[in-house]
Design an enzyme around this catalytic site. Structure first.
Site, PDB file in Angstrom:
ATOM      1  CE  LYS A  42      -0.333  -0.260   5.026  1.00 49.43           C
ATOM      2  NZ  LYS A  42      -1.098  -0.816   6.138  1.00 49.43           N
ATOM      3  CE1 TYR A 273      13.020  32.015   4.315  1.00 45.68           C
ATOM      4  CE2 TYR A 273      12.970  29.640   4.034  1.00 45.68           C
ATOM      5  CZ  TYR A 273      12.794  30.913   3.520  1.00 45.68           C
ATOM      6  OH  TYR A 273      12.399  31.065   2.233  1.00 45.68           O
TER       7      TYR A 273
HETATM    8  C1  LIG Z   1      -0.316  -1.813   6.720  1.00 50.81           C
HETATM    9  C2  LIG Z   1      -0.868  -3.076   7.203  1.00 50.81           C
HETATM   10  C3  LIG Z   1      -0.035  -4.183   7.444  1.00 50.81           C
HETATM   11  C4  LIG Z   1       1.478  -4.115   7.348  1.00 50.81           C
HETATM   12  O1  LIG Z   1       2.009  -3.528   8.503  1.00 50.81           O
HETATM   13  P1  LIG Z   1       3.584  -3.486   8.787  1.00 50.81           P
HETATM   14  O2  LIG Z   1       3.658  -3.077  10.195  1.00 50.81           O
HETATM   15  O3  LIG Z   1       4.164  -2.459   7.871  1.00 50.81           O
HETATM   16  O4  LIG Z   1       4.116  -4.842   8.533  1.00 50.81           O
HETATM   17  C5  LIG Z   1      -0.628  -5.377   7.803  1.00 50.81           C
HETATM   18  N1  LIG Z   1      -1.973  -5.474   7.933  1.00 50.81           N
HETATM   19  C6  LIG Z   1      -2.799  -4.436   7.720  1.00 50.81           C
HETATM   20  C7  LIG Z   1      -4.263  -4.609   7.899  1.00 50.81           C
HETATM   21  C8  LIG Z   1      -2.275  -3.207   7.365  1.00 50.81           C
HETATM   22  O5  LIG Z   1      -3.110  -2.170   7.170  1.00 50.81           O
END
Ligand SMILES: *Cc1c(COP(=O)(O)O)cnc(C)c1O
Length: 380
Positions: A42, A273
């Site tokens: 994702k 800045y």
């Molecule tokens: C993002 C996500 C994961 C992966 O999590 P990590 O901590 O990056 O391994 C697993 N399950 C769900 C439902 C997620 O949303």
């Protein structure tokens, strides 16, 4: 005429797919033979490029992919990735669910009402719809209420056009300490999940049962069930490195930028800045062409270093939108055009997203997702 600059002129991200492939292999080796590995890609593969990551992870032994949004799933289908893909977010529009069915993406559903909607869509299309049901065992985000989950599953199983492929839940504290509250809550979530599964014929083994993220997968094989959903570890970072021996994971991403100007300034000069930094000696400063608009958080101002020939050069003054300044007084080898590494490997030295996130009260996930479109991504 379309003009395109060389991506290595200014600032860029380098991705090493071999590291992702190798990390997938390392994670696979933590799992039982029949336990599947879902590569979570994702947010454009945590900023690494979803397609690149997906292909490398599948080569390294991942069986399927997890995405957060429908579009992320569709984009992977569009480039010809044909493994099973689970959409981890909730889809609420009929058209979205129809697109899932049409493109063979599995939605996550959190209620019987959503299941009925999927049933209706599948019935109209005269097809079977593969879905995963999410149950809330203690995260209090997506998923149906644990108490209701027993009945929800029973009801879903009566819907003739649905194929309940998976039942899953998500851990809330798996990256915390191995003792104390985090262990207690994680164990409680596992027990609830198991309690639900024991009410199903042969403990639910007709379904793909999954609970663990990276931290869960690394901390306890008892959390593996039939599949683990791994994001962060795939990219080379151990979310519970404070508890475990080195797994040999290797970071797949580095952020690099060029020095575009060198300055000699006297002592007592305010830099950038707000003059947050004042030189305390005659100094040689270098302007590096990367800033917070590229994803280097302004909150890191004056707290980070950049790598050059495995040395750490301090960043000074406020990080600005497009540039930052480093103090190179002790590093005469730096010249205009020199490439410095902000994050990732430079020979045997590494700056990790954990190092950055620790400085600003964030988490490595957020650092990785924070790099912006302006940074071109190169595949090593
Ligand atoms: C993002 C996500 C994961 C992966 O999590 P990590 O901590 O990056 O391994 C697993 N399950 C769900 C439902 C997620 O949303």
């Amino acid at each position: 005429m379309l003009l395109k600059t060389d991506p290595r002129n200014r600032a860029w991200i380098e991705i090493d797919p071999k590291s992702i492939e190798q990390n997938a292999r390392i994670i696979r080796n933590l799992l039982a033979e029949d336990c599947l590995l879902m590569a979570v890609v994702k947010a454009d593969g945590y900023g690494h490029g979803a397609e690149t990551v997906a292909r490398a992870a599948l080569l390294g032994g991942a069986h399927n992919l997890g995405v957060a949004t429908l579009q992320e799933g569709l984009d992977l289908r569009a480039v010809g990735i044909d493994c099973p893909i689970l959409v981890l977010g909730n889809l609420i529009q009929v058209e979205e669910l129809r697109a899932c069915l049409g493109c063979d993406l599995m939605p996550t559903i959190s209620s019987y009402k959503e299941a009925l909607l999927c049933q209706k869509i599948a019935e109209d299309a005269d097809q079977y719809f593969e879905i995963h049901l999410k149950v809330d065992t203690g995260m209090t985000r997506l998923g149906c209420d644990f108490e209701e989950s027993f009945d929800v599953i029973k009801s879903i199983l009566t819907l003739t056009n649905l194929k309940l492929k998976g039942i899953y839940s998500h851990l809330a504290l798996a990256d915390g300490d191995i003792n104390g509250e985090s262990a207690f809550i994680t164990e409680k979530q596992k027990q609830r999940f198991e309690e639900l599964l024991t009410t199903l014929p042969s403990n639910g083994k007709d379904f793909c049962r999954h609970l663990a993220n990276s931290a869960g997968a690394i901390r306890d094989p008892g959390l593996h069930f039939d599949m683990v959903r791994v994001g962060l570890a795939l990219y080379g970072y151990n979310p519970i490195s404070h508890l475990h021996k080195d797994l040999g994971l290797s970071p797949a991403l580095s952020v690099k930028a060029r020095v575009t100007l060198l300055r000699e300034v006297p002592a007592g000069v305010g830099v950038s800045y707000g003059h947050q930094f004042t030189t305390n000696r005659k100094s040689r400063l270098a302007v590096v062409a990367i800033g917070y608009a590229d994803g280097v958080s302004r909150a890191l101002s004056g707290r980070i270093s950049v790598l050059f020939n495995e040395m750490r050069l301090p960043q000074v003054g406020s990080i600005t939108m497009d540039q930052l300044v480093i103090d190179v007084t002790n590093y005469p080898e730096i010249e205009v055009g020199s490439i410095v590494t902000l994050l990732g490997k430079d020979g045997n030295t590494v700056i990790s997203p954990q190092e950055w996130s620790g400085l600003i009260g964030s988490i490595p996930w957020e650092v990785l997702c924070g790099f912006k479109n302006r940074l071109p991504r190169l595949i090593a």
